[in-house]
Design an enzyme around this catalytic site. Structure first.
Site, PDB file in Angstrom:
ATOM      1  N   LEU A 115       0.867  -1.177   0.000  1.00 20.37           N
ATOM      2  CA  LEU A 115       0.000   0.000   0.000  1.00 20.37           C
ATOM      3  C   LEU A 115       0.903   1.226   0.000  1.00 20.37           C
ATOM      4  O   LEU A 115       1.779   1.334   0.854  1.00 20.37           O
ATOM      5  CB  LEU A 115      -0.798  -0.039   1.308  1.00 20.37           C
ATOM      6  CG  LEU A 115      -2.147   0.656   1.410  1.00 20.37           C
ATOM      7  CD1 LEU A 115      -3.147   0.025   0.448  1.00 20.37           C
ATOM      8  CD2 LEU A 115      -2.681   0.556   2.844  1.00 20.37           C
ATOM      9  N   HIS A 116       0.738   2.115  -0.955  1.00 19.77           N
ATOM     10  CA  HIS A 116       1.554   3.342  -0.901  1.00 19.77           C
ATOM     11  C   HIS A 116       0.947   4.532  -1.619  1.00 19.77           C
ATOM     12  O   HIS A 116       1.481   5.634  -1.547  1.00 19.77           O
ATOM     13  CB  HIS A 116       2.955   3.082  -1.464  1.00 19.77           C
ATOM     14  CG  HIS A 116       2.996   3.009  -2.959  1.00 19.77           C
ATOM     15  ND1 HIS A 116       2.547   1.915  -3.643  1.00 19.77           N
ATOM     16  CD2 HIS A 116       3.389   3.896  -3.890  1.00 19.77           C
ATOM     17  CE1 HIS A 116       2.676   2.131  -4.939  1.00 19.77           C
ATOM     18  NE2 HIS A 116       3.177   3.324  -5.121  1.00 19.77           N
ATOM     19  N   ARG A 117      -0.179   4.343  -2.321  1.00 21.54           N
ATOM     20  CA  ARG A 117      -0.772   5.479  -3.046  1.00 21.54           C
ATOM     21  C   ARG A 117      -1.154   6.582  -2.060  1.00 21.54           C
ATOM     22  O   ARG A 117      -1.795   6.291  -1.031  1.00 21.54           O
ATOM     23  CB  ARG A 117      -2.047   5.058  -3.760  1.00 21.54           C
ATOM     24  CG  ARG A 117      -1.854   4.051  -4.820  1.00 21.54           C
ATOM     25  CD  ARG A 117      -1.615   4.653  -6.180  1.00 21.54           C
ATOM     26  NE  ARG A 117      -0.975   3.640  -6.992  1.00 21.54           N
ATOM     27  CZ  ARG A 117       0.107   3.824  -7.717  1.00 21.54           C
ATOM     28  NH1 ARG A 117       0.687   4.997  -7.767  1.00 21.54           N
ATOM     29  NH2 ARG A 117       0.637   2.841  -8.411  1.00 21.54           N
ATOM     30  N   ASP A 164      -2.089  -1.689  -4.042  1.00 21.21           N
ATOM     31  CA  ASP A 164      -2.522  -0.538  -4.836  1.00 21.21           C
ATOM     32  C   ASP A 164      -1.438  -0.160  -5.850  1.00 21.21           C
ATOM     33  O   ASP A 164      -1.478   0.905  -6.446  1.00 21.21           O
ATOM     34  CB  ASP A 164      -2.907   0.654  -3.948  1.00 21.21           C
ATOM     35  CG  ASP A 164      -1.750   1.160  -3.090  1.00 21.21           C
ATOM     36  OD1 ASP A 164      -0.627   0.626  -3.188  1.00 21.21           O
ATOM     37  OD2 ASP A 164      -1.970   2.113  -2.317  1.00 21.21           O
ATOM     38  N   ARG A 216       6.834   6.041   3.074  1.00 23.83           N
ATOM     39  CA  ARG A 216       5.812   7.071   3.337  1.00 23.83           C
ATOM     40  C   ARG A 216       4.698   6.516   4.223  1.00 23.83           C
ATOM     41  O   ARG A 216       4.063   7.239   4.988  1.00 23.83           O
ATOM     42  CB  ARG A 216       5.261   7.666   2.040  1.00 23.83           C
ATOM     43  CG  ARG A 216       4.254   6.818   1.347  1.00 23.83           C
ATOM     44  CD  ARG A 216       3.672   7.446   0.074  1.00 23.83           C
ATOM     45  NE  ARG A 216       2.992   8.695   0.259  1.00 23.83           N
ATOM     46  CZ  ARG A 216       3.127   9.745  -0.546  1.00 23.83           C
ATOM     47  NH1 ARG A 216       3.947   9.695  -1.568  1.00 23.83           N
ATOM     48  NH2 ARG A 216       2.452  10.835  -0.346  1.00 23.83           N
TER      49      ARG A 216
END
Ligand code: UD1
Length: 379
Positions: free
Chosen positions: A205-207, A291, A240
């Site tokens: 997950l990083h969007r 994602d 992030r």
């Protein structure tokens, strides 16, 4: 033919590896490799060069993190003198990150032809920074190399001259196939304490739209915790996201607890993995939740069921041909679809056209054909 090749962020390294290898095999090509430094951590950058056997970059622009505008502007500012000094026949960019767009604009401003590998993909969601990068890069590129039919259709609809569009397949799959023996020998499962044959899911997950808002991220994590009662989840955490997770009290110890968590059917929060370990992990998973764009493609070729935690995909062939389904971000739906997929895994209907491990060779062949004594001319 002097080609300046641009990489900046993790997925770029994977795409560039087969291209540099194919160029190096041809004496007529003189490749220069520029790393913008958009990704700079050992785990996000060097490890990929090592795993993919990419030679060290000739230049590192060391732009690092920053707002999109600052990152883009700094790549342009620092790349420009290199293009002035090296006077390449072509600048080759891959994918859809800020470095891709920045390098493409810098090149056209110097009247240097641009090749875009992975052109034409469209999510039709302009709130994604990558969508803007794709549209603008394609608008100025001379050679548009597409991975799937949708890419060609999108570009034609946008008014691109069909002679500039080349359907060549997917260099990401070239990388996957050529390193197969190496990732098959990865010891990551042993390191994580996963018994051979045991089942687990992989999550990435990083969007920004999924992770930057604490409320949205909490919703996701609640869904994953519910799912983890049914199947252990391995979650290599992007930097992030890590900052957000630690702030919210999740997985602060990262790697340390992975073994216990796995055994107690929990979520194992890991530091980012290198390419070989990550592909090895996915290849033996029962399910992937992601994602990411590239992982949808890799899961398709590995035949692993993939649920995409977004409302759109710019890679529709992974749904029509592959194992991918687009399920959005509703926590309940994530749990329900995951359980349904575990019970009834989709049957892949074969690799998408030209995802055969030879895309980079086709690209180099096409660029070679367009070579003129005075330099490259656009198609
Ligand atoms: C970028 C790409 C995205 C791609 C992703 C792959 C853009 C707009 N986004 O997103 O398309 O899918 O890479 O990972 O280009 N950071 C580190 N170390 C690093 C790199 C980043 O700590 O080596 C942290 C920094 O806090 C930084 C944040 O991660 O501010 C985001 O990095 P950035 O390169 O801006 O975007 P990504 O989310 O990685």
């Amino acid at each position: 033919m002097r080609i300046v090749n641009i990489v900046g962020a993790r997925p770029n390294f994977v795409k560039m590896a087969p291209l540099i290898r194919a160029m190096t095999r041809r004496p007529a090509f003189v490749p220069t490799l520029v790393h913008t430094g958009q990704h700079y951590d050992q785990a996000m950058s060097e490890q990929f060069f090592q795993d993919l056997d990419i030679r060290p970059p000739d230049f590192n622009l060391e732009v690092g993190s920053g707002s999109h505008a600052v990152q883009t502007a700094q790549v342009m500012e620092r790349l420009d003198p290199i293009l002035e000094a090296t006077r390449p026949d072509l600048v080759l960019v891959v994918g859809d990150v800020n470095s891709t767009l920045a390098a493409a604009i810098t090149a056209v401003k110097r009247s240097i032809p641009v090749a875009h590998v992975e052109a034409g993909l469209r999510s039709f969601d302009r709130s994604m920074p990558e969508e803007i990068n794709r549209i603008l890069t394609d608008a100025v590129a001379d050679f548009l190399f597409v991975t799937e039919e949708s890419g060609r259709v999108n570009l034609v609809k946008e008014g691109v001259d069909p002679a500039r569009i080349h359907f060549v397949g997917n260099v990401m799959i070239d990388a996957l196939q050529s390193s197969r023996r190496r990732w098959e020998n990865s010891s990551i499962l042993h390191t994580l304490g996963v018994e051979p044959g045991s089942t687990y899911a992989v999550l990435t997950l990083h969007r920004p739209s999924n992770v930057d808002d604490p409320g949205t991220l909490t919703n996701f994590l609640e869904a994953f915790e519910t799912l983890a009662r049914h199947i252990p989840i391995v979650f290599p955490v992007h930097p992030r996201v890590k900052q957000q997770l630690v702030r919210q009290g999740y997985g602060g110890d990262a790697q340390a607890d992975s073994r216990d968590l796995l055994q107690s059917k929990g979520i194992a929060y890991l530091e980012p993995l290198g390419y070989l370990d990550f592909v090895a992990l996915v290849s033996r998973a029962r399910l992937v939740l992601t994602d990411s764009g590239g992982i949808q493609e890799e899961a398709t070729i590995l035949g692993v069921p993939c649920l995409t935690l977004r409302d759109t995909t710019e890679r529709p062939v992974t749904v029509t041909h592959g194992t991918n389904r687009i399920i959005g971000s509703d926590p309940r739906r994530i749990v329900d679809e995951s359980l349904e997929t575990l019970a009834h895994p989709p049957r892949p209907s074969g690799a998408p056209p030209l995802w055969d491990g030879h895309a980079a060779e086709r690209i180099i062949e096409i660029l070679g054909e367009h070579r003129k004594p005075t330099g490259l001319t656009p198609a």
